[in-house]
Scaffold this motif. Sequence first.
Motif, PDB file in Angstrom:
ATOM      1  N   GLU A  37       2.904  36.848 -42.454  1.00 55.99           N
ATOM      2  CA  GLU A  37       3.965  36.675 -43.286  1.00 55.99           C
ATOM      3  C   GLU A  37       4.821  35.430 -42.748  1.00 55.99           C
ATOM      4  N   PRO A  38       5.730  34.982 -43.568  1.00 57.02           N
ATOM      5  CA  PRO A  38       6.671  34.064 -42.993  1.00 57.02           C
ATOM      6  C   PRO A  38       7.722  34.772 -42.433  1.00 57.02           C
ATOM      7  N   LYS A  39       8.240  34.115 -41.501  1.00 56.92           N
ATOM      8  CA  LYS A  39       9.476  34.808 -40.604  1.00 56.92           C
ATOM      9  C   LYS A  39      10.742  33.646 -40.390  1.00 56.92           C
ATOM     10  N   ASP A  40      11.864  34.493 -40.340  1.00 56.56           N
ATOM     11  CA  ASP A  40      13.116  33.395 -40.211  1.00 56.56           C
ATOM     12  C   ASP A  40      13.236  33.339 -38.700  1.00 56.56           C
ATOM     13  N   PRO A  41      13.403  31.987 -38.417  1.00 59.71           N
ATOM     14  CA  PRO A  41      13.583  31.462 -37.007  1.00 59.71           C
ATOM     15  C   PRO A  41      14.792  31.781 -36.459  1.00 59.71           C
ATOM     16  N   SER A  42      15.794  31.726 -37.533  1.00 60.14           N
ATOM     17  CA  SER A  42      17.191  31.732 -36.958  1.00 60.14           C
ATOM     18  C   SER A  42      17.841  33.029 -36.536  1.00 60.14           C
ATOM     19  N   GLU A  43      16.852  34.215 -36.711  1.00 68.85           N
ATOM     20  CA  GLU A  43      17.433  35.591 -36.411  1.00 68.85           C
ATOM     21  C   GLU A  43      16.465  35.862 -35.192  1.00 68.85           C
ATOM     22  N   SER A  44      15.722  35.117 -34.767  1.00 71.18           N
ATOM     23  CA  SER A  44      14.520  35.523 -33.683  1.00 71.18           C
ATOM     24  C   SER A  44      14.722  34.893 -32.231  1.00 71.18           C
ATOM     25  N   THR A  45      14.900  35.982 -31.494  1.00 70.66           N
ATOM     26  CA  THR A  45      15.305  35.821 -30.051  1.00 70.66           C
ATOM     27  C   THR A  45      14.369  34.794 -29.519  1.00 70.66           C
ATOM     28  N   PRO A  46      13.134  34.963 -29.806  1.00 67.18           N
ATOM     29  CA  PRO A  46      12.483  33.934 -28.673  1.00 67.18           C
ATOM     30  C   PRO A  46      12.430  32.375 -29.228  1.00 67.18           C
ATOM     31  N   TYR A  47      12.645  32.379 -30.664  1.00 66.72           N
ATOM     32  CA  TYR A  47      12.988  31.209 -31.109  1.00 66.72           C
ATOM     33  C   TYR A  47      14.431  30.353 -30.555  1.00 66.72           C
ATOM     34  N   LEU A  48      15.519  31.297 -30.622  1.00 59.76           N
ATOM     35  CA  LEU A  48      16.653  30.996 -30.139  1.00 59.76           C
ATOM     36  C   LEU A  48      16.749  30.748 -28.590  1.00 59.76           C
ATOM     37  N   LEU A  49      15.860  31.152 -27.717  1.00 55.68           N
ATOM     38  CA  LEU A  49      15.718  30.895 -26.333  1.00 55.68           C
ATOM     39  C   LEU A  49      14.965  29.501 -26.204  1.00 55.68           C
ATOM     40  N   TYR A  76       7.159  29.393 -37.751  1.00 57.78           N
ATOM     41  CA  TYR A  76       7.444  30.474 -38.389  1.00 57.78           C
ATOM     42  C   TYR A  76       7.622  30.802 -39.791  1.00 57.78           C
ATOM     43  N   LYS A  77       8.024  29.698 -40.545  1.00 54.53           N
ATOM     44  CA  LYS A  77       8.155  29.729 -41.932  1.00 54.53           C
ATOM     45  C   LYS A  77       7.058  29.913 -42.878  1.00 54.53           C
ATOM     46  N   ALA A  78       5.974  29.241 -42.242  1.00 52.45           N
ATOM     47  CA  ALA A  78       4.708  28.953 -42.764  1.00 52.45           C
ATOM     48  C   ALA A  78       4.021  30.479 -42.785  1.00 52.45           C
ATOM     49  N   GLY A  79       4.199  31.008 -41.853  1.00 50.09           N
ATOM     50  CA  GLY A  79       3.383  32.497 -41.713  1.00 50.09           C
ATOM     51  C   GLY A  79       2.156  32.262 -40.913  1.00 50.09           C
ATOM     52  N   GLY A  80       1.338  33.217 -40.403  1.00 46.27           N
ATOM     53  CA  GLY A  80       0.315  33.158 -39.755  1.00 46.27           C
ATOM     54  C   GLY A  80       0.472  32.959 -38.117  1.00 46.27           C
ATOM     55  N   MET A  81       1.888  32.934 -37.895  1.00 44.13           N
ATOM     56  CA  MET A  81       2.003  32.742 -36.106  1.00 44.13           C
ATOM     57  C   MET A  81       2.603  34.288 -35.836  1.00 44.13           C
ATOM     58  N   GLY A  82       2.078  34.568 -34.553  1.00 39.30           N
ATOM     59  CA  GLY A  82       2.600  36.001 -34.047  1.00 39.30           C
ATOM     60  C   GLY A  82       3.515  35.776 -33.085  1.00 39.30           C
ATOM     61  N   TYR A  83       4.381  36.779 -32.715  1.00 42.89           N
ATOM     62  CA  TYR A  83       5.441  36.462 -31.800  1.00 42.89           C
ATOM     63  C   TYR A  83       4.827  36.210 -30.472  1.00 42.89           C
ATOM     64  N   GLY A  84       3.561  36.835 -30.271  1.00 37.28           N
ATOM     65  CA  GLY A  84       3.170  36.607 -28.782  1.00 37.28           C
ATOM     66  C   GLY A  84       2.889  35.101 -28.509  1.00 37.28           C
ATOM     67  N   ASP A  85       2.581  34.349 -29.404  1.00 36.09           N
ATOM     68  CA  ASP A  85       2.316  32.825 -29.510  1.00 36.09           C
ATOM     69  C   ASP A  85       3.712  32.204 -28.994  1.00 36.09           C
ATOM     70  N   VAL A  86       4.483  32.463 -29.700  1.00 33.22           N
ATOM     71  CA  VAL A  86       5.822  31.773 -29.235  1.00 33.22           C
ATOM     72  C   VAL A  86       6.487  32.389 -27.887  1.00 33.22           C
ATOM     73  N   LYS A  87       6.088  33.698 -27.433  1.00 37.30           N
ATOM     74  CA  LYS A  87       6.694  34.223 -26.222  1.00 37.30           C
ATOM     75  C   LYS A  87       5.819  33.563 -25.188  1.00 37.30           C
ATOM     76  N   LYS A  88       4.651  33.235 -25.349  1.00 37.95           N
ATOM     77  CA  LYS A  88       3.951  32.605 -24.086  1.00 37.95           C
ATOM     78  C   LYS A  88       4.392  31.197 -23.995  1.00 37.95           C
ATOM     79  N   ARG A  89       4.800  30.411 -25.136  1.00 35.69           N
ATOM     80  CA  ARG A  89       5.257  29.014 -24.937  1.00 35.69           C
ATOM     81  C   ARG A  89       6.531  29.345 -24.078  1.00 35.69           C
ATOM     82  N   LEU A  90       7.231  29.964 -24.738  1.00 38.36           N
ATOM     83  CA  LEU A  90       8.787  30.427 -24.042  1.00 38.36           C
ATOM     84  C   LEU A  90       8.316  30.458 -22.622  1.00 38.36           C
ATOM     85  N   LEU A  91       7.525  31.292 -22.400  1.00 31.54           N
ATOM     86  CA  LEU A  91       7.528  31.479 -20.695  1.00 31.54           C
ATOM     87  C   LEU A  91       6.986  30.469 -20.202  1.00 31.54           C
TER      88      LEU A  91
END
Length: 323
Positions: free
Chosen positions: A223-235, A252-267
Amino acid sequence: MRILSGIQPSGRPHLGNYFGALRQYISLQAGNQPFYFIASYHALTTVQEPGLLHQYTQGVALDFLALGLDPEQSALFAQQDVPEVTELAWILSCVTPMGMLERATSYKDKVAQGISPNHGLFAYPVLQAADILIYLSDVVPVGQDQKQHLEMTRDIASKFNQQFGEVFVVPEPYILDNSAVVPGIDGRKMSKSYGNEIGIFDEGKNLKKKVMSIVTDSTPVEEPKDPSESTPYLLLRLLATEDETAEWADRYKAGGMGYGDVKKRLLELVDDYFAPARERRRELENDPGYVQDVLRDGGRRARAVAQQVMEKVREATGLPTLR
Ligand code: ADP
Ligand code: TRP
């Protein structure tokens, strides 16, 4: 222009401290001659274990230097190396109305947090005014939470000048952009007092554990997600290029992305961004003599200014000393 700011040695700095304050202190060095000091007398209001206070004070010096403070440009020093500030604090306390201190929100907050109030905690804003006024500082960069303390400093300076003549510069606060409150791993404001921080010098497993435990919502991967509310994105947006940030917003907006992906990149981003500072800090840790020299030299430069100003203060108040 004299720029001055201080940091309490009450713990290890985190990403909120860096993006909210330290980064700007370092970038303000160019073209100015700032004084940055470690507010150890202020920390003594709450940290009363000698070993710990000493360790934190040395730690803040290492942090500042590792993050890019240039001791040629800035004087870096420990508050106790200019003991004249305590003399000035007494003189200023005699023109500080009780009501002003009773209204101090940071005092009330600390008491509400359960810190048992001592006189130092109550008089904290007067010592802070002395820190600022003793160097005739023009500009004081601080976070939003220090706004009231700066207002008190300005009031105290004006009261003194009215009573005893124009000795002090009434300083301007430079309030750092507060729109960027950095969220912690639980989504609340990142803060040492919430235990939700990612430290600037965290690394390895510890860093990984913190980044991977950032709290996210339970929106399914597709599902699509809202980046502006999401801590991994804000960091992430604090660290990534504009193009990369925009790409993640699209994912985020397109859907198909898991939070694990963005956290790995953030790390990866946190790890890379602070790798040079971590390396530099390790080098400095092995060279305690250098850090002592920097503090000693900074203390001398600062004290020379403070002593001149104190001569004027003593004369203005009718307290000249025999030398
Ligand atoms: P803490 O809340 O962790 O004890 P401090 O009160 O020591 O932090 O803050 C030192 C400076 O760092 C302050 O001037 C403040 O403006 C800034 N700061 C602290 N936390 C954040 C945050 N989460 N986002 C942005 N700036 C912050
Ligand atoms: N009160 C400040 C803080 O908690 C630290 C501080 C002490 C300070 N003296 C100062 C900041 C003088 C600016 C100027 O962050």
